[in-house]
Design an enzyme around this catalytic site. Structure first.
Site, PDB file in Angstrom:
ATOM      1  N   GLU A 486       0.856  -1.188   0.000  1.00 47.44           N
ATOM      2  CA  GLU A 486       0.000   0.000   0.000  1.00 47.44           C
ATOM      3  C   GLU A 486       0.896   1.244   0.000  1.00 47.44           C
ATOM      4  O   GLU A 486       1.164   1.804  -1.041  1.00 47.44           O
ATOM      5  CB  GLU A 486      -0.941  -0.026   1.198  1.00 47.44           C
ATOM      6  CG  GLU A 486      -2.062   0.981   1.069  1.00 47.44           C
ATOM      7  CD  GLU A 486      -3.234   0.670   1.981  1.00 47.44           C
ATOM      8  OE1 GLU A 486      -3.457  -0.499   2.327  1.00 47.44           O
ATOM      9  OE2 GLU A 486      -3.943   1.626   2.356  1.00 47.44           O
ATOM     10  N   GLU A 761      -2.151   0.682  13.288  1.00 45.45           N
ATOM     11  CA  GLU A 761      -3.302   1.105  12.483  1.00 45.45           C
ATOM     12  C   GLU A 761      -4.611   0.925  13.248  1.00 45.45           C
ATOM     13  O   GLU A 761      -5.527   1.729  13.156  1.00 45.45           O
ATOM     14  CB  GLU A 761      -3.342   0.258  11.203  1.00 45.45           C
ATOM     15  CG  GLU A 761      -4.516   0.543  10.290  1.00 45.45           C
ATOM     16  CD  GLU A 761      -4.410  -0.213   8.971  1.00 45.45           C
ATOM     17  OE1 GLU A 761      -3.723  -1.266   8.949  1.00 45.45           O
ATOM     18  OE2 GLU A 761      -4.998   0.246   7.974  1.00 45.45           O
TER      19      GLU A 761
END
Ligand code: RAM
Length: 912
Positions: A486, A761
């Site tokens: 990502e 996260e």
């Protein structure tokens, strides 16, 4: 006699110190010290006043600029003359037009508020870059051979001779892809992953290097290796190749000035040669394969025989989009030695570096030619102690080295980076030797500006984790995560963390550059894509426009202006800000923005048994309406600063309607929100959506909700940054402290108790039973929740800009003591110099330390019942002439001070 001379000496010392001159230091051009390659045609200067004395301010300055040092004193090319002005930051150059490639020298002196002039500062310099396409004599060149399937990294070289003595030489380099350049076998500069990442098809940066010392008389060689990088390597969710183009290409221009005044240019053109060498494949996600047996020995120096190399192909790729590099390049920073060598239950050979970091590992090995060593990267071990890479999804994240077998070989990759704490090493037959592995952190080389420490070691670890979240994710672009497939510039994450980032590093140039990409990639209808640079496309979902993400376009420019006080960010971003508000308006009906797809309060806490009217799920359109209001407010603020009265009027009326629509659609007459969640109250309060009369009750409801969850937060990416701020604003700092110190999930300290060295996260990346969260999305280095750092600096130790002012010229120091802390302290390097605030409670006494930089003033809030209860450096306040007592504000005594060091003390009983 002796007595008299002692007295005389003392007298002299006193007069000297009374008259002590301020010194000038930390001169910056465009926020950089002695930059090379600027394309800002009217650069801004800043400097710091250094003085031990209290209450020092600048009243006037004088700048002079010349093309060589000697000329500064005799007729500079520009002299400002003495200008009565108290600003020592962002002072524009106002001389004649600057010439491409020229180096300029400058210095400054100031007059202080005692009427004393400083000496002239040390001479600093800057050098202009290439300013227009025709300044480039170089041609784009591509490898002339047919590339193999693995896309081995192209090598490009050129030999040339210098006939005369060189005065200076500047290399301007960029690439389609990434480049590493050498001159005569020595690396050009110490930047990595150049030219960095921008919206390449619209803005491509070049770097400028002073290479005078790399050149020699006679034969010279330039050697450049190219990597695929973000430009054409596999990238984005679908591992798409060629996002920006199929080609891999170099543009290089070396401008030489000889001592006799003549010049020469060596530029990339058809005369260069190309081949491949040791780097057999490379990619941001997959890593790199280096085969040392394929190295072209001697190719970087003159005299190498390249007759079997292919001629390069020239191309007509655009030079119109070239821009100078405005932000600090990626450099190598901390190194980590092996903390532990581990053999896992699965018999994997693993090294633990003790810190989740971003960069790579340098490896020293000995072996036979053809031996292959594989280095894989992981952030965590699983609950059984095995190497865990599933959360990297399809990022291979592996460095492969093939030995040439001639003694000790040193390897490190070039065109990739990894997010890791652990490596697994395959291909080494013997025990791993700890000294053969060094982890190197790579990130944008921004100045470190903040440091925070307190009496609670878990909180100090949390700060450490916040800082490392920044280091790992500020790799030229602010990314969400640095490890899985990502690593994109997610806009929501960036706005959530921005204010915290400003405390930790000088992020002015970093974000100025990135905001230009935000504007460049903004979609025609005003929508802002989810990631910048936008690699997701412009269709459907990818067209962006998510509340709290797209608002990066208004939030960062405004906050950047507050922190750094440079109006250019508002001027440059204004049309983008306005277009974003325009987009929301176009998607609204009756001023209600309740359409489109939104991430909402991303990764908030959910629990299956949310009931009894408690819930953590905040309606996405309620959130959208809150951000619609906020962005409109920020647009109004910007319009005011830029003197756009019509826009102020238009958007003030719009904002009123947005707020009315919010109340009607999403709240009860008594002020409960329809979602009744923490985030709904936090956003509505932070953005002033409730009328004054309903605010306190909304804050009470928020606190009630927190209590219902056993003193836990339930907020996601959008609510979390403002949660503690809202609590403190409405008198609930005690609840903010309870949340800060909460150790059980969900909380900021829960990951710390699980051994985290970065911010995760998710609140539960590792669950309480040791299992991991979903492999589809579980990064252990994601800065968003680190946004609590802002509250620790701005509220806990209480460093802030005074309301209604910008850039820390007028400072507010207002600490909030609580949470059983016995001390908390922060240093923060503002553009004026170091600002500090810290408090300590000891034996019933509170000491408040403050350091206010020269040329600034501060309003300081001292937690005390009355001014008569407070001493400053042992003296009653009334006796200290530099301090003006302004009055009382709730539990504080308020004083105004000029620059200098202060130590306030007062009796203190900690509240329980
Ligand atoms: C994931 C990441 C990222 C977030 C988006 C919406 O990709 O968590 O940080 O912004 O989702």
């Amino acid at each position: 006699m002796r007595k008299i001379s002692l007295l005389l000496l003392a007298f002299q010392c006193i007069t000297l110190s009374l008259l002590a001159q301020v010194k000038l230091d930390h001169l910056k051009t465009e926020n950089l010290s002695n930059p090379i390659g600027l394309d800002v045609v009217q650069p801004y200067f800043s400097w710091q006043l250094i003085s031990d004395q209290r209450n020092i301010a600048q009243t006037a300055y004088e700048i002079r600029v010349a093309e060589d040092v000697a000329a500064l004193t005799k007729g500079s090319s520009w002299a400002s003359g003495k200008i009565s002005f108290n600003q020592s930051i962002h002072v524009p150059y106002k001389g004649a037009a600057l010439t491409a490639g020229k180096k300029y020298y400058w210095q400054v002196r100031v007059w202080d508020n005692n009427g004393k002039a400083s000496a002239w500062s040390a001479v600093n310099h800057w050098q202009m870059g290439l300013l227009k396409p025709t300044d480039w004599k170089a041609q784009w060149i591509e490898p002339g051979y047919t590339e193999d399937k693995e896309f081995a990294a192209p090598l490009m070289r050129k030999e040339f001779s210098t006939g005369k003595k060189i005065k200076s030489a500047t290399a301007y380099i960029t690439a389609h892809g990434l480049y590493e350049a050498q001159i005569n076998g020595k690396r050009v500069g110490d930047a990595y992953l150049t030219p960095g990442w921008t919206s390449y098809n619209k803005r491509l940066q070049y770097q400028a290097y002073d290479v005078t010392n790399l050149l020699k008389d006679g034969a010279n060689a330039i050697a450049v290796t190219l990597g695929d990088g973000w430009y054409r390597g596999n990238f984005s969710f679908d591992h798409r190749r060629n996002i920006y183009g199929k080609d891999i290409a170099l543009l290089l221009q070396l401008d030489i000035v000889y001592t006799d005044g003549t010049t020469a240019t060596i530029a990339s053109d058809a005369s260069w040669k190309s081949s491949t060498g040791a780097i057999r494949s490379n990619g941001i996600y997959q890593g790199e394969v280096v085969d040392a047996t394929k190295e072209k020995i001697g190719w970087t120096v003159a005299g190498y025989d390249d007759k079997n190399w292919s001629a390069v192909k020239t191309s007509n790729a655009s030079k119109d989009i070239l821009v100078a590099t405005y932000n600090e390049p990626i450099k190598k920073h901390e190194t980590f030695a092996t903390l532990k060598v581990i053999t896992t239950p699965k018999k994997e050979k693993v090294i633990d570096f003790g810190q989740n970091l971003v960069g790579w590992v340098q490896l020293k090995v000995k072996g036979k030619a053809g031996d292959t060593i594989k280095v894989s990267h992981a952030e965590v071990l699983d609950k059984n102690g095995n190497f865990y890479t599933e959360n990297l999804r399809n990022a291979k994240a592996q460095a492969v080295y093939i030995l040439k077998g001639n003694g000790e070989e040193i390897f490190e990759p070039h065109f990739t980076f990894f997010g890791f704490r652990y490596i697994k090493v395959e291909g080494v037959a013997t025990e791993l030797q700890p000294q053969n592995f060094t982890a190197i952190a790579l990130y944008s080389a921004m100045q470190q500006t903040g440091s925070f420490t307190s009496s609670d070691s878990l909180i100090n670890q949390l700060q450490h984790n916040i800082e490392w979240g920044l280091r790992g994710n500020f790799v030229d672009v602010p990314t969400d995560c640095p490890q899985r497939d990502e690593r994109m510039g997610w806009t929501g994450d960036a706005q959530a963390f921005f204010r915290t980032a400003t405390f930790l590093r000088g992020v002015n140039n970093f974000f100025t550059k990135w905001m230009k990409d935000v504007s460049a990639d903004q979609i025609k209808n005003g929508s802002i894509p989810h990631v910048i640079p936008n690699v997701l496309g412009e269709e459907g979902w990818a067209a962006g426009g998510s509340a709290g993400w797209a608002d990066v376009s208004t939030i960062i420019p405004w906050e950047m202006y507050l922190v750094y006080g440079d109006k250019r960010i508002l001027e440059n971003q204004y049309s983008s800000m306005k277009a974003w508000v325009g987009y929301m308006q176009s998607k609204s009906k009756n001023d209600l923005w309740n359409t489109g797809s939104h991430f909402g309060d991303w990764l908030f806490y959910t629990m299956a048994d949310d009931n009894d009217g408690n819930a953590a799920i905040t309606n996405k359109y309620l959130i959208a309406q809150c951000f619609y209001a906020y962005s409109t407010q920020l647009l109004i603020n910007a319009a005011k600063e830029l003197g756009k009265a019509d826009d102020v009027a238009t958007y003030t009326a719009l904002l009123q309607r947005i707020k009315t629509a919010f109340l009607k659609e999403y709240t009860t007459p008594n002020g409960a929100t329809m979602s009744n969640t923490q985030t709904s109250y936090v956003l509505a309060l932070q953005f002033d959506l409730f009328p004054e009369a309903l605010r306190q009750q909304a804050a009470d409801r928020l606190v009630n909700n927190i209590k219902q969850y056993g003193n836990h937060l339930t907020t996601g990416f959008l609510g979390t940054p403002y949660l503690c701020h809202v609590l403190s604003r409405y008198g609930y700092s005690d609840v903010a402290y309870t949340l800060l110190l909460q150790k059980t999930y969900p909380s900021w300290l829960y990951p710390v108790t699980k051994g985290a060295t970065t911010i995760w996260e998710r609140w539960d990346g590792i669950r309480t039973n040791g299992d991991f969260q979903a492999i589809t999305m579980n990064s252990f280095n994601h800065y968003a929740y680190g946004a609590i750092g802002d509250w620790m600096y701005r509220v806990m130790v209480g460093i802030d800009v005074e309301d209604g002012t910008v850039g820390y010229k007028q400072i507010r120091i207002k600490p909030h003591i609580g949470g059983k802390f016995t001390h908390a302290y922060a240093d923060y390097i503002t553009q004026y110099g170091t600002l500090s605030s810290g408090w300590k409670i000891e034996n019933g006494k509170l000491t408040l330390h403050a350091f206010v930089p020269a040329n600034t003033t501060a309003t300081i809030y001292i937690p005390a019942a009355a001014a008569t209860d407070v001493l400053e450096s042992g003296q009653p306040l009334a006796l200290v002439k530099e301090i003006e007592v302004v009055g009382k504000a709730k539990e504080y005594v308020v004083v105004k001070v000029g620059s200098g060091k202060y130590e306030f003390s007062t009796a203190y009983t900690a509240k329980q």
